[in-house]
Scaffold this active site. Structure first.
Site, PDB file in Angstrom:
ATOM      1  N   ASP A   1       0.859  -1.182   0.000  1.00  0.00           N
ATOM      2  CA  ASP A   1       0.000   0.000   0.000  1.00  0.00           C
ATOM      3  C   ASP A   1       0.897   1.234   0.000  1.00  0.00           C
ATOM      4  OD1 ASP A   1      -0.820   0.229   3.555  1.00  0.00           O
ATOM      5  OD2 ASP A   1       1.037  -0.180   2.506  1.00  0.00           O
TER       6      ASP A   1
ATOM      7  N   ASP B   1      -8.293  -7.096   0.869  1.00  0.00           N
ATOM      8  CA  ASP B   1      -7.242  -7.309   1.857  1.00  0.00           C
ATOM      9  C   ASP B   1      -7.762  -6.864   3.214  1.00  0.00           C
ATOM     10  OD1 ASP B   1      -6.792  -4.251   1.379  1.00  0.00           O
ATOM     11  OD2 ASP B   1      -5.495  -4.764   3.073  1.00  0.00           O
TER      12      ASP B   1
ATOM     13  N   CYS C   1     -14.323 -27.938   6.996  1.00  0.00           N
ATOM     14  CA  CYS C   1     -13.020 -27.463   6.521  1.00  0.00           C
ATOM     15  C   CYS C   1     -12.020 -28.607   6.503  1.00  0.00           C
ATOM     16  CB  CYS C   1     -12.520 -26.346   7.441  1.00  0.00           C
ATOM     17  SG  CYS C   1     -10.908 -25.674   6.995  1.00  0.00           S
TER      18      CYS C   1
ATOM     19  N   CYS D   1      -8.664 -28.149   6.312  1.00  0.00           N
ATOM     20  CA  CYS D   1      -7.313 -27.681   6.589  1.00  0.00           C
ATOM     21  C   CYS D   1      -6.674 -28.531   7.682  1.00  0.00           C
ATOM     22  CB  CYS D   1      -7.297 -26.209   6.977  1.00  0.00           C
ATOM     23  SG  CYS D   1      -7.681 -25.840   8.708  1.00  0.00           S
TER      24      CYS D   1
ATOM     25  N   CYS E   1      -8.247 -28.242  11.166  1.00  0.00           N
ATOM     26  CA  CYS E   1      -9.569 -28.851  11.337  1.00  0.00           C
ATOM     27  C   CYS E   1      -9.506 -30.366  11.221  1.00  0.00           C
ATOM     28  CB  CYS E   1     -10.551 -28.255  10.333  1.00  0.00           C
ATOM     29  SG  CYS E   1     -10.917 -26.523  10.721  1.00  0.00           S
TER      30      CYS E   1
ATOM     31  N   HIS F   1      -6.098 -21.684  10.258  1.00  0.00           N
ATOM     32  CA  HIS F   1      -7.453 -22.029   9.839  1.00  0.00           C
ATOM     33  C   HIS F   1      -8.166 -20.832   9.217  1.00  0.00           C
ATOM     34  CE1 HIS F   1     -11.637 -23.142   9.684  1.00  0.00           C
ATOM     35  NE2 HIS F   1     -11.894 -22.053  10.396  1.00  0.00           N
TER      36      HIS F   1
END
Lengths: 417, 565
Positions: A115, A290, A328, A330, A333, A359
Site C-alpha cells: 500500500d 485485503d 473445513c 485444513c 480442522c 485455519h
C-alpha cells in the site's frame, strides 16, 4: 459443458464479444467467467498468476503473523500484502532493496502488493496533516516532523519491489462531516496520481493502481473514477471505505464503483475482510480484497466458520471435541479440537494463535475459491443462497445484504424469512 | 524356563528399552513405544500445556531436521483446563488431543522451564503444584488418574520435589513420601493397565493381586509373573493389558534433593522393584550448581545395580539441557532428557551455532598452560587483531561487521562458540543462513537479516524459525553424541567440546599497558613503560592507531598479560 453455459449467458445478454480483459505492461487481466455482475478472472503478475476474486492476507511487517511462506503457499494464497509504512520504518526500503526486494527478503515467490503508506500515516499517527505537498506527520522514532509525498511513497514502493503498488491518495474517513473536504480530497487524489505516475520508475515490473475516492458522494465518486480511468492504469482500487460508514452506504459506493470502472481491469476493494463483505463485494463485481481481520481475530481466539464466528474462549468449547469447522479440510480442522484450542488460545503459547490463524486463512481462501468455482460453473446465485442460509438460518439476512444482492441480480428466495 | 518366560514377556511389552552400545557409563539405546522409536541418548521436545511453543504440529514439527524423536509434557498442566475427565471423554489420550500421533510421549511431573513446587507446603498425602490455573494439591490417585487420561508412552511417578538447598530433614521427608507415592503409583499403574480385564496376549500368566507396600523389594509378590521370584531384570510394567496405561512405562522418581547420600539411599530403596520400568532423576534443576549435578546423578544411579539399569531407561528431569548439561548427564548414564534450553535460547533471540564434530585430526591438547605461557613470552610481538573486519564481504558492507564463518566469533556482539544473537544489528544485511551448512527449515529458506528483522518487529515468525533451527541443532548434537558413544570415543568428544569453551590457549596480543592520563594528548604516549599506551576501550580503531604510531613496535622482552575478553 462450462463453455456451452457461457455461450448461453452471453447470447442471453445480447452481447457476443469475448469476455473482458486487459493487457498492461506488467499485468494481464482476463475474465474467464461471468454471472450477473460477478466475475472469475486470472490476473498475471510479474511473479504469479492470481485467481480472482481473491483475498490477500496482510503481512504487515514482512510476515503474516506466525505463518511461514511455505504455509502460505500450502494455504493457496496468491498475493500477500506488505505495509509500506511499517516496512519503511523497519527494516527500511533501502535495506529491502539491498536484500533483493521484498520477495527475496521474505522468500515469498508469489504475488505481492504494497500500500502507499498513507492510510497508516493518517490512522496511526497523531497530528498527521495533509497538505498539497503530502502528508506531514510526527516521526514515530523521534517526534520530528516528517513529510510523505507521492514521490516518496512511490520511491519506497519501487525499492520494495511488489507486483502491485498503490498510489498515495488523500483519504478522508467517511464519517467526516465535511463535504468540502471530500471534494478537495477527490481532486487532490487525481493530482497525486499524476505525481505518482511520474515518479514511478519501474512501470514494466510493478503495477501502479489508482484509488477511487469521493467519500459517500456519488458525484465525487463518479468524478474520481473518470479521472483515474483517463490515466489508463493497470488496475483500480475503491478506497475510503471500511472506516465506520454504514453498511448501506458501503455497498452502494462499491456498487457504483464496480459499475463505473472498466470491466477488463481488476477492481480492488481495500480493507475488506469480513467473509460476508467479501461475498457481497464479489457479487457486485469486485475482484480483490485485503484485511488484517482474519489473522488478527485469530489471535483473539476467534475462528471463522460458515455460521459466522466461533469464539474459542467461550466456556461451551471446553468439552466440544469437534473441529473448528467440520466442513473445513485444513490441517487444523483435520487434527485439532475446539476443546484443545479453547484452553491454550490467547494464553501466550504462540502455536495456538498460529493454528487458529492458519485455519482462518484457509477459511478465507476456501471462501474465495468457492466463489470463483461457483461463478465458473454458473451457479453463483445458488451458492450465495446456500452461504447466506448457513450464516442466517433464521432468515434474518441484514437489509443491506438483501439490497446489495438485489442490485447484483441475485434472488434470495427461500433464504430471507 | 526362567529365561524363556522373561524373553516372552519382553516380546509382549509395548514400551521397551535395550542398550545397544556402551562407553564407560554412557550408553546408546533403543526405546520402542507404540508411537515410535527413540534412539537414546535423546532430548525430548519441550511442550507447554501440551503444545510446542512455536512449532505447529504436524507440519512444522515434521519439518525439524534431524527429526524430533519424542515429546515431553508435564502431567501437572492437565489437572485443570483441561482435566482428566475431559481427556477421558475425548478418549484418544494426549497423542490425539495434542496432535502428537507418531511421537513417543513422556509425561513428567515437572515443566523444565518453571518451578511449580514449593509455593505451598506439601503433605504426606499430596504434593502442591502451581500451574496456569492456580495451586493444586495432587495425590497419587489424582496424578495417576491424569496419567490414565493422557495415556503417555512413559511417565514419572509422583515425587515430593524439594529445592537443592532443602534441609536434610526435609529431604528425608521427601524420600519417605516419594517412596510411598511410588508404591501407590505402581499399584494404580497396575490397575490402569488391566482396567478392561481382557485376555493378555501370548499366554503370560498374570496374578491379579495388586502390588504390596513399600517394603516390597521386587520379590515377585507384586502381581506379575516373575520368573525367579526375586528382583528380576524384567521391567514388567508394560505388559499387554487393555487398560489406558497398558503399554506405558513407569519411571520411578529418584528423590534426594541435593544430598548425594540421601539420593543413594532413595535409589537403593527403589532398586528394581516390580513394575518399575525406568528411572526419573528428580530434584535436579532445582537450584543446585551445575558442577554439582554429575555427582548427584552418579549418587542416584550408582546405587542401582547394573542389571536394574540394563533394561530401564533413565530420564533426567528439569535440567536445562544446555550442551554441557547434556554431556555431563550422558556421561553418567542418562538416556532421556527434557529440554528448557531450546525454549530459553529461542526466547533470547539466539540461534545455536556450536560445532557438532571435531575437525579431522583434532587431538586433545597435551601441553599444560604454563608451558604455553612461557612459549608465548618468547614469541615475537603480534599485531593486534582488529575486531571489526574492514574487508567485509559486500553483503555486510554497510556496517563493516562480518559474521562470516571462519573468522571466529565476534565476542563484542555477544557471540560465542555456542550461539549467535539475532538481535544484533551486525546481522541487518546478512544474507547468509543462521548457521552455514545447516540443512534445517530456517537455514534453507531464510536469512539472518530476515530473522533479525522479525525479532526487531516482534513478529512470531522469528521465534518459529529460531525454534525450528535450535531444536534441529540440539537433535544433531545428540546424533553426534550417539555416534561418539557407539564408536567408543565419548570422553574424547567431551574433551573436544570443553576445549571450545575454555580460555584461549594462545597469548592475547600485547596491547594492554599503562593508563592514559586524561589531560594527555591522544596522540602522545605517556610515561611508564616506553612506547606503550593503555587502550581504554577495546575498539580496534584506537588499537590500530596505536600500533601505527609504533606504540608497541618495540621488541623488548615484556611479560604477556592475559586479556580478559
Amino acid at each position: 459443458m462450462i463453455g456451452r453455459r457461457f455461450h448461453r449467458v452471453l447470447m442471453a445478454s445480447g452481447s457476443s464479444q469475448a469476455l473482458p480483459s486487459s493487457d498492461s505492461p506488467a499485468l494481464k487481466f482476463k475474465v474467464v467467467a461471468v454471472q450477473g455482475r460477478a466475475r472469475s478472472s486470472r490476473m498475471t503478475l510479474p511473479h504469479f498468476t492470481a485467481h480472482t476474486p481473491m483475498f490477500m492476507p496482510v503481512g504487515t511487517q514482512g510476515s503474516v503473523k506466525g505463518l511461514t511462506t511455505l504455509q502460505l503457499e500450502e494455504l493457496n494464497c496468491h498475493v500477500v500484502l506488505g505495509n509500506t509504512y511499517h516496512l519503511e520504518n523497519r527494516p527500511g526500503s533501502g535495506l529491502v532493496a539491498e536484500m533483493g526486494g521484498l520477495h527475496d527478503f521474505i522468500n515469498w515467490p508469489r504475488g505481492m502488493l504494497t500500500d502507499s503508506g498513507g492510510f497508516q500515516m493518517v490512522s496511526l499517527l497523531h497530528l498527521a496533516e495533509i497538505t498539497e505537498e503530502g502528508v506531514t506527520f510526527q516521526s514515530p522514532v523521534d517526534g520530528s516532523s516528517m513529510l510523505l509525498t507521492p514521490e516518496q511513497s512511490i520511491a519506497v514502493q519501487n525499492r520494495l519491489g511488489a507486483d502491485i503498488i498503490m498510489a498515495l491518495d488523500d483519504v478522508v474517513p467517511t464519517t467526516a462531516n465535511d463535504p468540502g473536504r471530500f471534494e478537495e480530497a477527490t481532486h487532490r487524489t487525481t493530482r497525486w496520481i499524476d505525481r505518482c505516475i511520474a515518479a514511478h520508475s519501474r512501470p514494466l515490473e510493478q503495477n501502479l493502481f489508482g484509488i477511487v475516492q469521493g467519500g459517500l458522494d456519488t458525484g465525487l465518486r463518479e468524478l474520481s473514477m473518470q479521472q483515474l480511468v483517463a490515466r489508463d492504469l493497470p488496475g483500480y482500487a475503491i478506497g475510503g471505505l471500511a472506516g465506520g460508514e454504514s453498511k448501506d452506504d458501503f455497498w452502494r459506493v462499491v456498487s457504483q464503483c464496480t459499475a463505473g470502472l472498466p470491466p477488463g481491469k481488476p477492481r480492488y476493494v481495500m480493507g475488506i475482510g469480513y467473509p460476508l463483505d467479501i461475498v457481497v463485494c464479489s457479487a457486485l463485481g469486485a475482484d480483490m480484497y485485503d484485511s488484517v481481520y482474519p489473522t488478527r481475530t485469530a489471535r483473539f481466539g476467534v475462528a471463522l466458520v460458515p455460521e459466522g464466528v466461533l469464539k474459542l474462549k467461550n466456556a461451551a468449547n471446553a468439552r466440544d471435541f469437534r473441529p473448528l469447522d467440520p466442513s473445513c479440510s485444513c490441517m487444523v480442522c483435520r487434527r485439532y479440537s475446539r476443546a484443545y484450542l479453547h484452553n491454550v488460545v490467547t494464553r501466550g503459547i504462540s502455536t495456538a494463535a498460529i493454528l487458529v490463524t492458519y485455519h482462518n486463512v484457509a477459511y478465507t481462501q476456501r471462501l474465495t475459491r468457492e466463489i470463483r468455482t461457483a461463478i465458473e460453473e454458473q451457479r453463483f446465485p445458488e451458492w450465495v443462497r446456500g452461504y447466506l442460509k448457513t450464516m442466517f438460518p433464521k432468515g434474518d439476512v441484514p437489509g443491506w445484504v438483501q439490497d446489495a444482492m438485489a442490485a447484483s441480480d441475485i434472488s434470495l428466495e427461500g433464504v430471507v424469512a | 524356563m526362567l529365561v524363556s518366560l522373561a524373553a516372552h514377556s519382553m516380546a509382549t511389552t509395548a514400551t521397551h528399552f535395550s542398550v545397544k552400545a556402551r562407553d564407560d557409563k554412557a550408553r546408546c539405546g533403543i526405546l520402542s513405544t507404540r508411537n515410535g522409536v527413540v534412539e537414546t541418548p535423546a532430548v525430548l521436545l519441550y511442550t507447554r500445556r501440551g503444545g510446542p511453543l512455536n512449532l505447529t504440529s504436524p507440519d512444522m514439527l515434521a519439518a525439524v531436521t534431524p527429526p524430533v524423536q519424542g515429546v515431553q509434557l508435564s502431567a501437572m498442566q492437565f489437572l485443570e483446563n483441561p482435566d482428566a475427565s475431559i481427556l477421558r471423554e475425548y478418549g484418544r489420550g494426549a497423542h490425539g488431543f495434542l496432535c502428537l500421533e507418531g511421537f513417543p510421549v513422556l509425561a513428567s511431573n515437572r515443566d523444565p522451564t518453571m518451578y511449580e513446587y514449593a509455593m505451598r507446603p506439601s503433605t504426606d498425602k499430596e504434593v502442591h503444584v502451581s500451574i496456569h490455573s492456580g495451586g493444586h494439591m495432587v495425590s497419587p490417585e489424582r496424578y495417576m488418574e491424569t496419567m490414565a487420561a493422557l495415556k503417555p508412552d512413559l511417565f514419572v511417578s509422583l515425587c515430593d520435589e524439594v529445592p537443592a538447598d532443602a534441609t536434610s530433614k526435609r529431604v528425608a521427608t521427601s524420600i519417605m513420601r516419594t517412596a510411598a507415592w511410588l508404591d501407590a503409583c505402581l499399584q494404580l499403574h497396575y490397575t490402569y493397565q488391566h482396567q478392561n480385564r481382557q485376555a493378555t496376549g501370548g499366554g503370560q500368566e498374570v496374578d491379579p493381586q495388586p502390588c504390596g507396600g513399600s517394603s516390597n523389594k521386587g520379590n515377585g509378590a507384586c502381581g506379575r509373573s516373575s520368573a525367579d521370584g526375586k528382583g528380576s531384570a524384567d521391567n514388567g510394567s508394560s505388559s499387554a493389558g487393555e487398560g489406558p496405561l497398558a503399554g506405558s512405562l513407569l519411571l520411578a522418581a529418584l528423590a534426594g534433593g541435593g544430598l548425594a547420600m540421601e539420593r543413594a539411599r532413595a535409589a537403593a530403596a527403589v532398586a528394581d522393584k516390580e513394575g518399575v520400568g525406568g528411572y526419573a532423576l528428580c530434584g535436579l534443576g532445582a537450584g543446585e550448581a551445575p558442577e554439582q549435578r554429575p555427582a548427584l546423578i552418579a549418587a542416584s544411579l550408582g546405587a542401582l545395580s547394573p542389571i536394574a539399569l540394563e533394561r530401564r531407561p533413565v530420564f533426567a528431569s528439569g535440567l536445562s539441557a544446555s550442551p554441557e548439561d547434556i554431556l555431563a548427564a550422558v556421561a553418567e548414564g542418562v538416556d532421556l532428557m527434557d529440554c528448557a534450553f531450546v525454549a530459553q535460547v529461542t526466547a533470547g533471540g539466539y540461534a545455536l551455532t556450536f560445532p557438532l564434530r571435531p575437525h579431522q585430526g583434532w587431538r586433545p591438547p597435551a601441553a599444560p598452560d604454563e608451558e604455553l605461557i612461557a612459549e608465548a613470552d618468547r614469541a615475537p610481538v603480534r599485531e593486534p587483531q582488529p575486531q571489526l573486519d574492514r574487508a567485509a564481504p559486500p553483503s555486510s558492507s554497510l556496517f563493516g561487521l562480518s559474521a562470516a564463518p571462519g573468522l571466529g566469533p565476534d565476542t563484542s556482539i555477544g557471540a560465542d562458540d555456542t550461539k549467535i544473537n539475532l538481535w544484533s544489528t551486525s546481522y541487518r544485511l546478512d544474507k547468509g543462513p543462521l548457521l552455514p551448512g545447516c540443512g534445517c527449515f530456517a537455514c534453507r529458506r531464510h536469512s539472518r537479516a530476515y530473522v533479525h528483522h522479525l525479532l526487531n518487529t516482534h513478529e512470531m515468525l522469528g521465534d518459529v524459525l529460531l525454534e525450528a533451527h535450535n531444536t534441529g541443532h540440539i537433535n544433531a548434537f545428540l546424533q553426534a553424541i550417539r555416534e561418539a558413544i557407539t564408536e567408543g570415543r565419548f570422553e574424547e568428544y567431551r574433551q573436544w567440546f570443553r576445549s571450545l569453551r575454555s580460555a584461549p590457549l594462545v597469548p592475547a596480543p600485547r596491547r594492554v599497558v599503562a593508563k592514559r592520563r586524561a589531560s594527555a594528548e591522544p596522540s602522545e604516549p605517556i610515561e611508564s613503560e616506553p612506547g606503550t599506551v593503555e587502550v581504554t576501550m577495546t575498539g580496534a580503531m584506537e588499537v590500530e592507531a596505536h600500533v601505527a604510531r609504533g606504540g608497541s613496535g618495540s621488541r623488548e622482552q615484556r611479560r604477556s598479560k592475559w586479556v580478559s575478553v
